[in-house]
Design an enzyme around this catalytic site. Structure first.
Site, PDB file in Angstrom:
ATOM      1  N   ASP A 149       5.809  -8.678  26.322  1.00  0.00           N
ATOM      2  CA  ASP A 149       6.525  -7.958  25.279  1.00  0.00           C
ATOM      3  C   ASP A 149       8.070  -8.359  24.882  1.00  0.00           C
ATOM      4  O   ASP A 149       8.584  -8.234  23.992  1.00  0.00           O
ATOM      5  CB  ASP A 149       6.180  -6.434  26.120  1.00  0.00           C
ATOM      6  CG  ASP A 149       6.938  -5.323  25.004  1.00  0.00           C
ATOM      7  OD1 ASP A 149       6.375  -5.067  23.880  1.00  0.00           O
ATOM      8  OD2 ASP A 149       8.046  -4.962  25.189  1.00  0.00           O
ATOM      9  N   GLU A 154       0.410 -10.339  23.679  1.00  0.00           N
ATOM     10  CA  GLU A 154       1.619 -10.072  24.490  1.00  0.00           C
ATOM     11  C   GLU A 154       1.260 -10.844  25.851  1.00  0.00           C
ATOM     12  O   GLU A 154       2.135 -11.882  26.221  1.00  0.00           O
ATOM     13  CB  GLU A 154       1.919  -8.805  24.861  1.00  0.00           C
ATOM     14  CG  GLU A 154       2.662  -8.088  23.560  1.00  0.00           C
ATOM     15  CD  GLU A 154       2.757  -6.481  23.682  1.00  0.00           C
ATOM     16  OE1 GLU A 154       3.616  -5.917  22.822  1.00  0.00           O
ATOM     17  OE2 GLU A 154       2.070  -5.901  24.402  1.00  0.00           O
TER      18      GLU A 154
HETATM   19 MN    MN Z   1       1.663  -3.730  24.665  1.00  0.00          MN
END
Ligand code: MN
Length: 232
Positions: free
Chosen positions: A40, A112
Site C-alpha cells: 500500500d 498491494e
Molecule cells: Mn488494502
C-alpha cells in the site's frame, strides 16, 4: 509481462488469504496481510513520485485527489485481474463459495501484497515498473486531461464549467429489454451537439454518452483547449 520471482515463497505468501492459511496451512500467519501493508505504501509512493515529476504545476490538493483515485480499490482490483492474480489466489472453501475471488476488496489487497513481494524480491525499480505498467491506461488518461478526474462525466462537466458553458444535460431516451436485463440509451447535449451512450444502467449509459462527448470535443479542439483551459 508478469514479474519472475527468485524467491517463490514471497509470491505464494502474496497470494494466500488468511482464510486459506488457517484452513489449510499449519501456519495461520502465512498470509498476505503484512505484505499488503507494505505494498500500500509503495503504491502510494510511486504514484506520488509520478505526479510530482509529471505535473510541475499541480498543487498538493489535486495530487492527493488523483492519487486516491489511482490507488482506489476498483483500479487496483482491475490491476490484479489484468495480471491474472485472481485465478491464483488461495482461499478457504467458504471464502471461495461466497465469491471472494471476484471481490474487489480482496483483489486490491492482493495487488498491494504482490507489489510488496516484487519489491522484496527484486527491489524498488522492479516494483515501480509493475505499478506503472498496471496503471498505465489510467495514468495516460490523467496526462491527457492534465490532471482532471478521469471520470468522463466529471471531466466533461468541469471542462464546460471552466469555459463558462452550461453544464451538460442528460436524458434517457430509450429503455428496452426485460426488467432484469434492461438496456438504456442516454443522450447528452453539449452546445448544439448530441451524443449517445448505451449501458445496462442509466448511470452506465450516461457515462458512455459523456465519454463520446468528451472524446469528440477534446479530441478535435485539443490545441485550443490546451491554450484556453489546461494551461490557463
Ligand atoms: Mn488494502
Amino acid at each position: 509481462m508478469r514479474y519472475k520471482f527468485k524467491n517463490k515463497e514471497l509470491l505464494e505468501r502474496a497470494l494466500t488469504h488468511t482464510s486459506y492459511a488457517y484452513e489449510r496451512l499449519k501456519d495461520g500467519k502465512f498470509n498476505y496481510e503484512r505484505l499488503e501493508f507494505l505494498g500500500d505504501s509503495i503504491i502510494n509512493f510511486v504514484i506520488s513520485k509520478w505526479l510530482y515529476n509529471n505535473f510541475p504545476e499541480m498543487d498538493e490538493g489535486n495530487m492527493s485527489k488523483i492519487k486516491a483515485a489511482l490507488a482506489s480499490k476498483e483500479v487496483l482490483a482491475e490491476a490484479s485481474r489484468k495480471l491474472g492474480l485472481d485465478d491464483m489466489i488461495r482461499l478457504s472453501k467458504g471464502e471461495e463459495k461466497s465469491g471472494g475471488r471476484s471481490r474487489n476488496s480482496i483483489l486490491s489487497d492482493v495487488f498491494e501484497a504482490y507489489v510488496a513481494a516484487v519489491f522484496l524480491d527484486g527491489g524498488l525499480e522492479a516494483a515501480e515498473s509493475v505499478i506503472l505498467e498496471a496503471l498505465k491506461e489510467k495514468m495516460e488518461m490523467v496526462s491527457q486531461t492534465r490532471g482532471m478526474p478521469f471520470d468522463y462525466r466529471s471531466a466533461l462537466q468541469e471542462y464546460l464549467m471552466k469555459l463558462g458553458l452550461p453544464v451538460p444535460q442528460y436524458e434517457v431516451i430509450e429503455e428496452r429489454g426485460p426488467q432484469h436485463r434492461k438496456r438504456f440509451t442516454v443522450k447528452v447535449c453539449v452546445g448544439n451537439k448530441e451524443f449517445l451512450g448505451e449501458g445496462n444502467s442509466k448511470k452506465e449509459a450516461m457515462y458512455s454518452a459523456a465519454k463520446a462527448a468528451w472524446e469528440s470535443i477534446v479530441g478535435k479542439e485539443k490545441e485550443i483547449i490546451k491554450d484556453k483551459f489546461f494551461l490557463g
